[in-house]
Scaffold this active site. Structure first.
Site, PDB file in Angstrom:
ATOM      1  CG  HIS A   1      -1.877  -1.106   1.130  1.00 49.20           C
ATOM      2  ND1 HIS A   1      -2.799  -1.584   1.971  1.00 49.20           N
ATOM      3  CD2 HIS A   1      -2.600  -1.940  -0.051  1.00 49.20           C
ATOM      4  CE1 HIS A   1      -3.887  -2.405   1.550  1.00 49.20           C
ATOM      5  NE2 HIS A   1      -3.309  -2.616   0.377  1.00 49.20           N
TER       6      HIS A   1
ATOM      7  CG  ASP B   1      -1.611   0.411   4.746  1.00 50.56           C
ATOM      8  OD1 ASP B   1      -1.613  -0.793   5.667  1.00 50.56           O
ATOM      9  OD2 ASP B   1      -2.487   0.509   4.055  1.00 50.56           O
TER      10      ASP B   1
END
Length: 372
Positions: free
Chosen positions: A202, A297
């Protein structure tokens, strides 16, 4: 068959709408919670969720609400699908309304999610039996197509799950298996936390494609956004993640091996495996940088990995470079509020003590010292 179970799905984003629609389509009683009322008003008026893709049909919710106590009242299983940055506040909001025996499942926990939620609920004074589990990744590749519909591109073939206390992991899997037979047991939540492949897939591709993303260019996030050179960089990040796993005595696969095991996508390099993954075809890149791939993330996937590595004198230059770039681009200090070893309650613990904490929800050394 356990269709008499009551589910509460927390969050009406991509995953929440897909999961609530799927569970209700199977015949479960499903309560959907979302903090922002405007996003669920159509479902309050007409509680129907349409699904397309791998699963086709329409599921009818029991209710949609922005009141957490209504959503979790009477729920056997609370499926949390909100971004990890909301886990701490959600735990505080749920704590006064939880009942003994309820199961909370983070979908996913990212890195340290179950540890954070479990500890927060306990600090809020809830001292009855409760299980907090986390999935290693989200069960589907999916996107919300409207406020009342979602498209499921593909379900993962296998997703590991662990609970706190770890002795309850198999129990949780048995409860969930009618709806989600893909869940398999991990040793404990340390294993699911380190096997957080979102940390690899990500933030780095997002930041390394930031020019295209900010311009709003249309491209497939994975198959076009991960070029051979970006794939090579991701493999360096992944090697650092696996080094942390080795230190913590965690069984882990490389991201390339995980793609093959999860999706059947093969390749001699990570780049090739991504290109050969049909589940990634058509998954579009975001249209801006104010997204969870950075704001979730980085602080809740990469920072805990980096923090654990530093605690044990392991260098993680590739992971740290993405944390640094994210901070420089956004102007945000992601270490403030991120899941450091201090916040997760792991500071000063040995590897053995970390696993004891995950196994029992208690730190044995502290318990023994308090009793002496």
């Amino acid at each position: 068959m356990k269709r008499d179970l009551v589910y509460a799905v927390i969050g009406a984003g991509n995953g929440g709408i897909a999961m609530a629609g799927y569970l209700s389509l199977l015949g479960y009683k499903v309560n959907l919670y979302n903090r922002t009322l405007e996003n669920i008003l159509p479902l309050i008026d007409s509680p129907l969720i349409g699904l397309t893709g791998e699963v086709e049909g329409e599921g009818k919710l029991n209710m949609a609400t922005n009141q957490i106590e209504e959503a979790i009242e009477g729920a056997d299983i609370i499926m949390v699908t909100i971004p990890a940055m909301g886990h701490y506040d959600l735990a505080k909001e749920m704590a006064p309304h939880l009942k003994e025996g309820q199961i909370i499942v983070l979908n996913p926990g990212r890195t340290g999610g179950a540890l954070e939620v479990y500890s927060t609920i306990r600090r809020c004074g809830f001292n009855k039996d409760i299980i907090v589990a986390e999935a290693q990744t989200f069960i589907y590749a999916c996107r919300k197509t409207s406020l009342t519909s979602a498209h499921i591109f593909k379900s993962k073939k296998e997703v590991t799950l662990a609970a706190i206390p770890a002795i309850k992991t198999q129990y949780v899997i048995e409860i969930l298996k009618d709806a989600y037979p893909q869940f398999t047991p991990a040793k404990d939540v340390i294993e699911t936390s380190i096997n957080n492949y979102g940390a690899i897939f990500h933030p780095a591709p997002t930041l390394l494609n930031s020019g295209h993303i900010e311009r709003g260019a249309a491209f497939d996030y994975y198959t076009e956004g991960i070029t051979p050179s970006i794939g090579n960089f991701l493999e360096k990040m992944d090697a650092e993640r696996m080094k942390i796993g080795l230190l913590l005595n965690v069984n882990t696969l490389s991201a390339r091996e995980w793609l093959e095991e999860t999706y059947g996508a093969k390749g001699s390099t990570l780049y090739e495996a991504v290109q050969n993954n049909p589940a990634y075809k058509g998954l579009q890149a975001p249209k801006g940088l104010n997204i969870r791939y950075i704001y979730e993330d980085v602080p809740y996937s990469l920072i805990p990995m980096s923090s654990i590595a530093k605690e044990f004198n392991i260098e993680t230059p590739a992971i740290d470079s993405i944390i640094k770039i994210a901070g420089l681009i956004t102007g945000k200090d992601f270490f403030k509020g991120g899941r450091t070893v201090e916040r997760l309650g792991l500071k000063g613990l040995s590897v053995k003590e970390i696993h004891e904490f995950a196994e029992t929800g208690k730190i044995m050394r502290v318990e023994e010292e308090a009793a002496s």
